[in-house]
Design an enzyme around this catalytic site. Structure first.
Site, PDB file in Angstrom:
ATOM      1  N   ARG A 126      27.295  31.766  48.039  1.00 54.44           N
ATOM      2  CA  ARG A 126      28.675  32.024  48.479  1.00 54.44           C
ATOM      3  C   ARG A 126      28.845  32.495  49.927  1.00 54.44           C
ATOM      4  O   ARG A 126      29.954  32.870  50.316  1.00 54.44           O
ATOM      5  CB  ARG A 126      29.358  33.042  47.553  1.00 54.44           C
ATOM      6  CG  ARG A 126      29.360  32.677  46.077  1.00 54.44           C
ATOM      7  CD  ARG A 126      30.010  31.357  45.828  1.00 54.44           C
ATOM      8  NE  ARG A 126      30.290  31.112  44.417  1.00 54.44           N
ATOM      9  CZ  ARG A 126      30.564  29.904  43.921  1.00 54.44           C
ATOM     10  NH1 ARG A 126      30.558  28.848  44.714  1.00 54.44           N
ATOM     11  NH2 ARG A 126      30.818  29.739  42.636  1.00 54.44           N
ATOM     12  N   HIS A 138      31.623  33.958  40.316  1.00 54.32           N
ATOM     13  CA  HIS A 138      33.024  34.223  40.653  1.00 54.32           C
ATOM     14  C   HIS A 138      33.348  35.626  40.149  1.00 54.32           C
ATOM     15  O   HIS A 138      32.661  36.140  39.263  1.00 54.32           O
ATOM     16  CB  HIS A 138      33.953  33.222  39.965  1.00 54.32           C
ATOM     17  CG  HIS A 138      33.697  31.794  40.308  1.00 54.32           C
ATOM     18  ND1 HIS A 138      34.133  31.226  41.474  1.00 54.32           N
ATOM     19  CD2 HIS A 138      33.016  30.825  39.634  1.00 54.32           C
ATOM     20  CE1 HIS A 138      33.750  29.946  41.505  1.00 54.32           C
ATOM     21  NE2 HIS A 138      33.065  29.688  40.409  1.00 54.32           N
ATOM     22  N   ASN A 184      28.374  23.950  49.714  1.00 52.50           N
ATOM     23  CA  ASN A 184      29.831  24.087  49.576  1.00 52.50           C
ATOM     24  C   ASN A 184      30.289  25.535  49.744  1.00 52.50           C
ATOM     25  O   ASN A 184      30.933  26.128  48.882  1.00 52.50           O
ATOM     26  CB  ASN A 184      30.322  23.497  48.251  1.00 52.50           C
ATOM     27  CG  ASN A 184      29.625  24.051  47.034  1.00 52.50           C
ATOM     28  OD1 ASN A 184      28.462  24.445  47.103  1.00 52.50           O
ATOM     29  ND2 ASN A 184      30.321  24.098  45.917  1.00 52.50           N
ATOM     30  N   ASP A 236      21.850  26.655  38.732  1.00 54.80           N
ATOM     31  CA  ASP A 236      23.198  26.404  39.253  1.00 54.80           C
ATOM     32  C   ASP A 236      23.992  27.710  39.295  1.00 54.80           C
ATOM     33  O   ASP A 236      25.185  27.750  38.984  1.00 54.80           O
ATOM     34  CB  ASP A 236      23.932  25.344  38.437  1.00 54.80           C
ATOM     35  CG  ASP A 236      25.195  24.826  39.130  1.00 54.80           C
ATOM     36  OD1 ASP A 236      25.343  25.060  40.350  1.00 54.80           O
ATOM     37  OD2 ASP A 236      26.033  24.195  38.454  1.00 54.80           O
TER      38      ASP A 236
END
Length: 448
Positions: free
Chosen positions: A67, A317, A97, A313
């Site tokens: 992140r 969050h 990403n 993976d």
């Protein structure tokens, strides 16, 4: 910093398909000797008695989302690599990403700089492909970067690569290993609209695997494999979630000769759609956790060597984000601290041998990505090692979760196995639930 010479005595050493009782001598950053019996040559040697414990190579996780930059309210490279170390993961490969996305050489180098300052585990990053950055892709040095990541579904920003001509161009021209997320967006969109019309935003989570369906996964995976065969590209398909997809992969040749490989993640080996009632959006992942039959087929393909790697993976969050209604709850969850204990639980249940766990989580990622001198317990290799007590139960609770987001889909689960020591490049960085003041992480290098 000069590291100590460490001698690990009386361990059950797991390496290259066998378990044997012996000693491991670590000198500076490397494994100096592996033998049935090694004597300390001086009083300066730090001796650890591993009687009754198992020594594994450090786990290499080929797919994480830490992140940073841009999404650091969820996680950082520092917090998540620290959690990884507590889970026996000594090396990670992180995804592009973030915000900004890692789709230029400059942004890639910025991430390497952050990791060099803050990471507890060895690190590399994937470069991200888009519909319009082929020139940047061709600048990437394959010796310095883990792989090229293409989102063929479930992307953020502009990272969905959905132009067939662009895709063929990338597959034809890059010499990087191409790692792909395969879910067909058009299929998902049709499914989603049907459920949205019926339920509005609050779609029951149990329909997640109907929306992100077997058909969506298989269609995308089969197209990627067809393109790899046509162009000769080196393809690695991330996080298989369906039994049907396993038929696309082969075990006819050894991994070192494969051009097309596959991975399965811990959550798809553990959970099924029956768990949505209890876990809700905490187990909302893309691709979705599917049926028990799918899980059984994934296990079979893993043990039959059609699937080559187990990864996490890891994609945290905040709990507030995850507790939203279906359409607003993001997909992904934190896993690096609990992945190895979870798979070792399957060893206790007779599902997989400890030698096979090491093959799929340590040896194969090193071989597949051609990582230099890691993934094995061998003389001359970097001393990335994990000591495990297979009979020391502990329960996942809020106060022992290390992720920045502070929650885990395994909360309340009792694991029989406990990571007691983690070595990174010869440095003892974690011991008996405490971190030492040693930070010894290095950038991964590749034999290409």
């Amino acid at each position: 910093m000069k590291l100590k010479t460490t001698l690990i005595k009386n361990a059950h050493i797991v390496n290259e398909g066998s378990v044997f009782k012996g000693d491991v001598l670590i000198e500076d950053t490397y494994i100096k000797e592996v033998s049935e019996s090694i004597s300390a040559k001086s009083a300066d040697v730090h001796v650890i008695d591993a009687e009754g414990k198992y020594i594994l190579p450090g786990v290499i996780d080929d797919q994480v989302h830490f992140r940073e930059p841009g999404l650091t309210h969820k996680a950082t490279i520092e917090t998540e690599s620290k959690a990884a170390i507590a889970g026996g993961i000594t090396s990670f490969i992180e995804m592009p990403n973030t915000n900004p996305q890692t789709t230029t050489i400059d942004k890639l180098e910025e991430k390497f700089e952050i990791a060099a300052q803050t990471s507890w585990a060895n690190y590399s990053f994937m470069f991200g492909g888009t519909n319009d950055n082929l020139d940047e892709i061709l600048k990437v040095d394959a010796k310095n970067v883990a792989a090229l990541k293409l989102f063929l579904g479930s992307s953020t920003g502009n990272m969905l690569v959905d132009n067939p001509e662009v895709l063929e161009n990338i597959f034809s021209k890059t010499n990087l290993l191409i790692a792909v997320h395969c879910e067909d967006e058009a299929t998902i969109k049709v499914n989603f609209e049907a459920y949205k019309e019926k339920f509005g935003d609050d779609i029951p989570i149990k329909y997640h695997p109907n929306i992100r369906s077997e058909e969506a996964c298989y269609l995308s995976s089969s197209k990627a494999i067809e393109l790899a065969k046509k162009t000769g590209a080196r393809l690695h398909v991330f996080h298989l979630s369906t039994g049907k997809e396993t038929g696309l992969f082969s075990n006819k040749i050894p991994l070192k000769d494969k051009k097309i490989t596959a991975e399965v993640c811990v959550h798809h080996l553990w959970f099924t759609n029956d768990d949505y009632d209890n876990k809700g959006t905490l187990i909302k992942w893309n691709p979705a956790v599917k049926t028990k039959n799918d899980r059984d087929a994934l296990w079979k393909a893993l043990l039959d060597d059609k699937i080559d790697v187990i990864a996490t993976d890891h994609a945290p969050h905040t709990i507030d984000e995850k507790n939203n209604v279906y359409t607003k709850a993001p997909s992904g969850g934190p896993l690096v601290q609990h992945a190895l204990p979870a798979i070792l639980e399957m060893y206790h249940k007779g599902k997989i041998s400890i030698e096979k766990i090491v093959e799929k989580m340590c040896h194969n990622p090193a071989m597949l990505f051609e990582i230099e001198k890691r993934g094995y317990i061998k003389e001359g290799y970097f001393a990335d090692l994990v000591m495990v007590d297979l009979n020391n139960p502990w329960t996942v609770k809020k106060d022992n979760i290390l992720y920045k987001c502070g929650w885990s889909p395994f909360e309340g689960t009792t694991f029989k196995s406990r990571i007691t020591h983690t070595f990174v490049n010869g440095g003892l960085v974690y011991q008996n639930a405490k971190f030492t003041n040693v930070k010894a992480a290095k950038r991964l290098t590749f034999n290409r």
